[in-house]
Design an enzyme around this catalytic site. Structure first.
Site, PDB file in Angstrom:
ATOM      1  N   THR A 150       6.258  24.147 -26.409  1.00  0.00           N
ATOM      2  CA  THR A 150       6.162  24.227 -24.952  1.00  0.00           C
ATOM      3  C   THR A 150       6.010  22.842 -24.348  1.00  0.00           C
ATOM      4  O   THR A 150       6.596  22.538 -23.304  1.00  0.00           O
ATOM      5  CB  THR A 150       4.981  25.121 -24.539  1.00  0.00           C
ATOM      6  OG1 THR A 150       5.176  26.431 -25.077  1.00  0.00           O
ATOM      7  CG2 THR A 150       4.859  25.209 -23.031  1.00  0.00           C
ATOM      8  N   ASN A 156       1.338   5.560  -1.218  1.00  0.00           N
ATOM      9  CA  ASN A 156       0.550   6.782  -1.141  1.00  0.00           C
ATOM     10  C   ASN A 156      -0.316   6.998  -2.384  1.00  0.00           C
ATOM     11  O   ASN A 156      -1.396   7.570  -2.295  1.00  0.00           O
ATOM     12  CB  ASN A 156       1.470   7.987  -0.935  1.00  0.00           C
ATOM     13  CG  ASN A 156       2.052   8.027   0.457  1.00  0.00           C
ATOM     14  OD1 ASN A 156       1.350   8.238   1.423  1.00  0.00           O
ATOM     15  ND2 ASN A 156       3.354   7.786   0.539  1.00  0.00           N
ATOM     16  N   ASP A 183       7.715  -0.616   2.971  1.00  0.00           N
ATOM     17  CA  ASP A 183       7.999  -0.947   1.572  1.00  0.00           C
ATOM     18  C   ASP A 183       9.488  -0.955   1.291  1.00  0.00           C
ATOM     19  O   ASP A 183       9.982  -1.796   0.532  1.00  0.00           O
ATOM     20  CB  ASP A 183       7.271   0.030   0.641  1.00  0.00           C
ATOM     21  CG  ASP A 183       7.586   1.491   0.941  1.00  0.00           C
ATOM     22  OD1 ASP A 183       8.073   1.804   2.050  1.00  0.00           O
ATOM     23  OD2 ASP A 183       7.336   2.335   0.055  1.00  0.00           O
ATOM     24  N   ARG A 184      10.220  -0.029   1.911  1.00  0.00           N
ATOM     25  CA  ARG A 184      11.666   0.035   1.673  1.00  0.00           C
ATOM     26  C   ARG A 184      12.375  -1.176   2.275  1.00  0.00           C
ATOM     27  O   ARG A 184      13.302  -1.739   1.664  1.00  0.00           O
ATOM     28  CB  ARG A 184      12.224   1.334   2.251  1.00  0.00           C
ATOM     29  CG  ARG A 184      11.623   2.570   1.608  1.00  0.00           C
ATOM     30  CD  ARG A 184      12.080   3.847   2.276  1.00  0.00           C
ATOM     31  NE  ARG A 184      13.490   4.102   2.035  1.00  0.00           N
ATOM     32  CZ  ARG A 184      14.172   5.081   2.621  1.00  0.00           C
ATOM     33  NH1 ARG A 184      13.575   5.876   3.491  1.00  0.00           N
ATOM     34  NH2 ARG A 184      15.447   5.263   2.331  1.00  0.00           N
ATOM     35  N   VAL A 225       0.841  -1.188   0.000  1.00  0.00           N
ATOM     36  CA  VAL A 225       0.000   0.000   0.000  1.00  0.00           C
ATOM     37  C   VAL A 225       0.881   1.245   0.000  1.00  0.00           C
ATOM     38  O   VAL A 225       1.544   1.557   1.001  1.00  0.00           O
ATOM     39  CB  VAL A 225      -0.936   0.021   1.221  1.00  0.00           C
ATOM     40  CG1 VAL A 225      -1.885   1.219   1.149  1.00  0.00           C
ATOM     41  CG2 VAL A 225      -1.718  -1.280   1.318  1.00  0.00           C
ATOM     42  N   THR A 272      -1.843   0.992  -4.785  1.00  0.00           N
ATOM     43  CA  THR A 272      -1.750  -0.251  -4.020  1.00  0.00           C
ATOM     44  C   THR A 272      -1.541  -1.389  -5.016  1.00  0.00           C
ATOM     45  O   THR A 272      -2.286  -1.518  -5.985  1.00  0.00           O
ATOM     46  CB  THR A 272      -3.031  -0.502  -3.211  1.00  0.00           C
ATOM     47  OG1 THR A 272      -3.167   0.523  -2.213  1.00  0.00           O
ATOM     48  CG2 THR A 272      -2.994  -1.861  -2.529  1.00  0.00           C
TER      49      THR A 272
END
Length: 294
Positions: A205, A9, A123-124, A7, A12
């Site tokens: 642009t 930010n 997660d890390r 999960v 997921t």
């Protein structure tokens, strides 16, 4: 079967693994097999109810001819605390299971050598575990140090020693939120697709913005990696050999193509890391296993 959820930010990610039916009787030295049957990426919504998540997950399973009743274990890593109680309710209501959360106290098999290990995102840590198991011990070679770059809402850089220790890392703004900041603060600049432009020097642009976002972010990533690799060369904790750099996350494929340092792209690294953490925490655990693709 095992359902693994990461999960984040923004998104997921779900992965469904078929576990080795002989896992409980496998000898400790044997690598047990698991097959990744299906995986999905959905948006993370902090305000979504348990029933809304439950209907979503059930429909995903049904589309693949699967049933939630086939799941016997669930493991979750989350960096979004408001969603955790909701997902716990989803697991208990729709899967009739109590999930394992990757949190302080869980067995990981990886020493975390930072000032406050409890601050490290789940997660890390899971990425580091998956990376060392899959890439840190090349067949017939000495273990090597690693750097994992995860391209998510934030882009994280994590260092793993040749001994399989988490040594530290870096957090930088992600490519997506960097672009959002530009578009929201510059009134005359419209939103553009983030992609590799045909050439560096733009002529409209749109291509000006695309070049700035794409090549500017590659400069950020490679600049950080260059300094990390130089610092690791003088740190005796890291171990022998040049570090291998692995990329994962939603935007990893976009950036890895032109990076001078990223060697391997692994979209399933976090899910495979979750599988390994699950193996080290289920009661019948006899030894680590390595996931394999279906």
């Amino acid at each position: 079967m095992l359902l693994a959820l990461d999960v984040g930010n923004t998104n997921t990610v779900l992965g469904l693994y078929r576990l080795d039916p002989n896992a409980s009787t496998a000898p400790p030295t044997e690598k047990r097999a698991a097959t990744l049957l299906a995986h999905w990426r959905v948006s993370t919504h902090r305000t979504q109810t348990a029933d809304e998540y439950g209907v979503l997950f059930t429909n995903l399973f049904n589309l693949h001819g699967l049933s939630t009743s086939q799941v016997h274990h669930i493991i979750i890593s989350s960096v979004v605390p408001p969603v955790e109680s909701t997902l716990n309710e989803v697991c208990e209501t729709y899967f009739k299971l109590k999930p394992i959360f990757v949190e302080p106290g869980i067995k990981t098999g990886m020493p975390v050598l930072v000032d406050n290990p409890s601050e490290l995102g789940a997660d890390r840590l899971v990425n580091a575990i998956g990376a060392f198991e899959k890439y840190g011990k090349p067949d017939g070679s000495a273990p090597i140090p690693l750097i994992v770059v995860d391209f998510g809402t934030a882009t994280t850089f994590d260092v793993i020693s040749a001994k399989g220790e988490y040594l530290g890392g870096i957090i930088s703004p992600g490519l997506g939120i960097s672009a959002d900041a530009l578009f929201s603060r510059a009134a005359r600049l419209g939103r553009v697709d983030i992609k590799r432009p045909a050439k560096v020097i733009g002529t409209t642009t749109v291509t000006h913005i695309q070049s700035g976002l794409y090549y500017g972010y590659i400069g950020l990533v490679d600049g950080i990696l260059e300094r990390m690799i130089a610092e690791m060369a003088t740190d005796p904790r890291v171990g022998e050999g040049a570090p291998k750099v692995i990329a994962t996350g939603g935007l990893a494929g976009l950036i890895a193509e032109d990076s001078r340092y990223i060697e391997t792209l692994d979209d399933m690294l976090t899910l495979d890391g979750l599988f390994l953490v699950f193996e080290r925490n289920r009661p019948e655990h006899k030894g680590a296993t390595r996931p394999r693709r279906h």
